[in-house]
Design an enzyme around this catalytic site. Structure first.
Site, PDB file in Angstrom:
ATOM      1  N   LYS A  10      54.503  39.871  35.492  1.00 11.78           N
ATOM      2  CA  LYS A  10      53.938  38.510  35.403  1.00 11.78           C
ATOM      3  C   LYS A  10      55.022  37.532  34.997  1.00 11.78           C
ATOM      4  O   LYS A  10      55.996  37.881  34.319  1.00 11.78           O
ATOM      5  CB  LYS A  10      52.756  38.428  34.421  1.00 11.78           C
ATOM      6  N   PRO A  98      62.124  45.095  34.835  1.00 11.54           N
ATOM      7  CA  PRO A  98      63.071  45.179  33.714  1.00 11.54           C
ATOM      8  C   PRO A  98      62.338  45.246  32.368  1.00 11.54           C
ATOM      9  O   PRO A  98      61.332  44.579  32.170  1.00 11.54           O
ATOM     10  CB  PRO A  98      63.885  43.883  33.840  1.00 11.54           C
ATOM     11  N   ALA A 104      56.439  41.380  31.070  1.00  7.90           N
ATOM     12  CA  ALA A 104      55.243  42.163  30.715  1.00  7.90           C
ATOM     13  C   ALA A 104      55.150  43.491  31.453  1.00  7.90           C
ATOM     14  O   ALA A 104      54.073  43.900  31.886  1.00  7.90           O
ATOM     15  CB  ALA A 104      53.977  41.334  30.920  1.00  7.90           C
ATOM     16  N   ASP A 140      48.712  40.445  27.414  1.00  8.87           N
ATOM     17  CA  ASP A 140      49.008  40.277  28.847  1.00  8.87           C
ATOM     18  C   ASP A 140      48.342  41.343  29.717  1.00  8.87           C
ATOM     19  O   ASP A 140      48.480  41.301  30.945  1.00  8.87           O
ATOM     20  CB  ASP A 140      50.525  40.357  29.096  1.00  8.87           C
TER      21      ASP A 140
HETATM   22  P1  ATP Z   1      55.940  41.759  25.794  1.00 10.43           P
HETATM   23  O1  ATP Z   1      55.003  42.450  26.767  1.00 10.43           O
HETATM   24  O2  ATP Z   1      55.872  42.282  24.391  1.00 10.43           O
HETATM   25  O3  ATP Z   1      55.952  40.266  25.933  1.00 10.43           O
HETATM   26  P2  ATP Z   1      58.193  42.073  27.500  1.00 10.43           P
HETATM   27  O4  ATP Z   1      57.391  41.635  28.651  1.00 10.43           O
HETATM   28  O5  ATP Z   1      59.395  41.255  27.173  1.00 10.43           O
HETATM   29  O6  ATP Z   1      57.346  42.224  26.208  1.00 10.43           O
HETATM   30  P3  ATP Z   1      58.074  44.954  28.019  1.00 10.43           P
HETATM   31  O7  ATP Z   1      58.856  45.488  29.173  1.00 10.43           O
HETATM   32  O8  ATP Z   1      56.611  44.932  28.123  1.00 10.43           O
HETATM   33  O9  ATP Z   1      58.698  43.540  27.677  1.00 10.43           O
HETATM   34  O10 ATP Z   1      58.542  45.839  26.744  1.00 10.43           O
HETATM   35  C1  ATP Z   1      58.433  45.457  25.399  1.00 10.43           C
HETATM   36  C2  ATP Z   1      58.674  46.685  24.500  1.00 10.43           C
HETATM   37  O11 ATP Z   1      57.520  47.520  24.557  1.00 10.43           O
HETATM   38  C3  ATP Z   1      59.824  47.582  24.916  1.00 10.43           C
HETATM   39  O12 ATP Z   1      61.020  47.238  24.277  1.00 10.43           O
HETATM   40  C4  ATP Z   1      59.366  48.980  24.500  1.00 10.43           C
HETATM   41  O13 ATP Z   1      59.896  49.348  23.236  1.00 10.43           O
HETATM   42  C5  ATP Z   1      57.857  48.893  24.343  1.00 10.43           C
HETATM   43  N1  ATP Z   1      57.079  49.704  25.334  1.00 10.43           N
HETATM   44  C6  ATP Z   1      56.026  50.501  25.082  1.00 10.43           C
HETATM   45  N2  ATP Z   1      55.532  51.044  26.192  1.00 10.43           N
HETATM   46  C7  ATP Z   1      56.270  50.572  27.206  1.00 10.43           C
HETATM   47  C8  ATP Z   1      56.234  50.769  28.610  1.00 10.43           C
HETATM   48  N3  ATP Z   1      55.343  51.574  29.207  1.00 10.43           N
HETATM   49  N4  ATP Z   1      57.131  50.091  29.343  1.00 10.43           N
HETATM   50  C9  ATP Z   1      58.018  49.259  28.754  1.00 10.43           C
HETATM   51  N5  ATP Z   1      58.120  49.080  27.437  1.00 10.43           N
HETATM   52  C10 ATP Z   1      57.248  49.715  26.653  1.00 10.43           C
END
Ligand code: ATP
Length: 298
Positions: A10, A98, A104, A140
């Site tokens: 997203k 990434p 997300a 999200d």
């Molecule tokens: P958020 O969703 O918190 O806004 P983001 O979109 O920046 O974060 P994500 O890729 O969702 O980033 O990862 C955030 C953190 O969640 C990662 O650093 C990781 O430690 C943890 N995590 C837990 N499960 C997962 C998963 N299945 N994939 C990615 N990260 C995960």
């Protein structure tokens, strides 16, 4: 038997962040769009819960937990508890989104795991229950089920579809070093930026008009100053994207990924080609795309 579900990344076309709430979250007024970058999540019945993660190409997945902290295991336990059944699964994640990029990816995986397990075990969870379980897992996650373009309120978990006539093209420029969402919100509070909640205003009209230059003027992210305060060098990427001819440069969620808005697919590819020498990974993605959906029953 295994089921594979694909779920999209997203972006936030508008991210208005209001004051902190007593529960620790911030009140949001956001417009989400699902874009064509996906994780595939495969669920297979197994005697206990476990997770594997593989990154596509050079994608660094070393920060993704392989234990109960992985959000797909939390999703699995949540749907099993909801139905009062005692089952478990191996969940395999093939990642293209990434990690910690403000896209997300974890929420996409959680949404995909919910749909995969629901189908694997014929649970027939209602849409309303699935959205409620998703909302408890993360702000999200409901949007990752819904996909398309949607307005998000509350802490982002209350989603309703928005009329979007565009076929938008985004140039996606990830950053090698992830940025913690919690740290960005902490900085946002420290800078006292969230005193009022900014609504999207003209964005809905621009989406209906399907005109990229019009959309460019309506994109907005309240978190950008806080992310730049923590990582000032991110401003260079914004400048580079604009210099390559994008109509706008938008920070994705809490960052550090930047998005360039292009006029069409060819324009996106031209911008991406110009940026490729300077950045190790540059992607092109259309939006809006569908939310979590089954791709394989095997
Ligand atoms: P958020 O969703 O918190 O806004 P983001 O979109 O920046 O974060 P994500 O890729 O969702 O980033 O990862 C955030 C953190 O969640 C990662 O650093 C990781 O430690 C943890 N995590 C837990 N499960 C997962 C998963 N299945 N994939 C990615 N990260 C995960």
């Amino acid at each position: 038997m295994s089921i594979t579900v694909r779920a999209p990344a997203k972006i936030n076309l508008h991210l208005g962040v209001g004051p902190g709430r007593p529960d620790g979250y911030h009140e949001l007024a956001t417009v989400y769009q699902a874009i064509g970058l996906y994780d595939d999540v495969t669920a297979t019945e197994a005697p206990e819960w476990s997770v594997t993660v593989a990154g596509s190409g050079d994608l660094d997945v070393s920060d993704v937990p392989l234990d109960d902290h992985n959000i797909v295991i939390r999703a699995g336990r949540a749907i099993v508890d909801h139905h009062g059944i005692d089952r478990s699964a191996l969940i395999s994640i093939a990642k293209s989104i990434p990690v910690a990029g403000g896209l997300a990816g974890g929420s996409a995986d959680a949404a995909a795991a919910l749909v995969a397990l629901d189908r694997l075990w014929d649970l027939e969870t209602s849409d309303a229950d699935l959205l409620a379980i998703a909302g408890r897992l993360g702000s999200d996650v409901p949007f990752a089920l819904l996909g398309g373009t949607a307005y998000g309120t509350g802490r982002g978990e209350l989603v309703e579809p928005v009329s979007d006539n565009g076929q938008w093209w985004w140039v996606v420029v990830p950053n090698g070093a992830g940025l913690s969402t919690a740290a960005v919100y902490g900085e946002y509070d420290r800078l006292r930026l969230g005193e009022t909640l900014r609504a999207p205003e003209g964005l809905f009209g621009a989406l209906a008009d399907a005109w990229p230059e019009g959309l460019a003027g309506e994109l907005h992210n309240d978190l950008e100053p806080a992310s730049l305060e923590l990582r000032p060098e991110l401003a260079h990427t914004k400048r580079d994207i604009l210099e390559c001819g994008a109509y706008a440069a938008l920070l994705s969620g809490s960052g550090p990924t930047w998005l360039g808005l292009a006029g069409d697919a060819d324009h996106a590819r031209d911008i991406a080609a110009d940026l490729t020498g300077k950045y190790p990974v540059v992607l092109c993605a259309p939006g809006p795309v569908a939310g979590a959906h089954v791709v394989t029953y095997a």
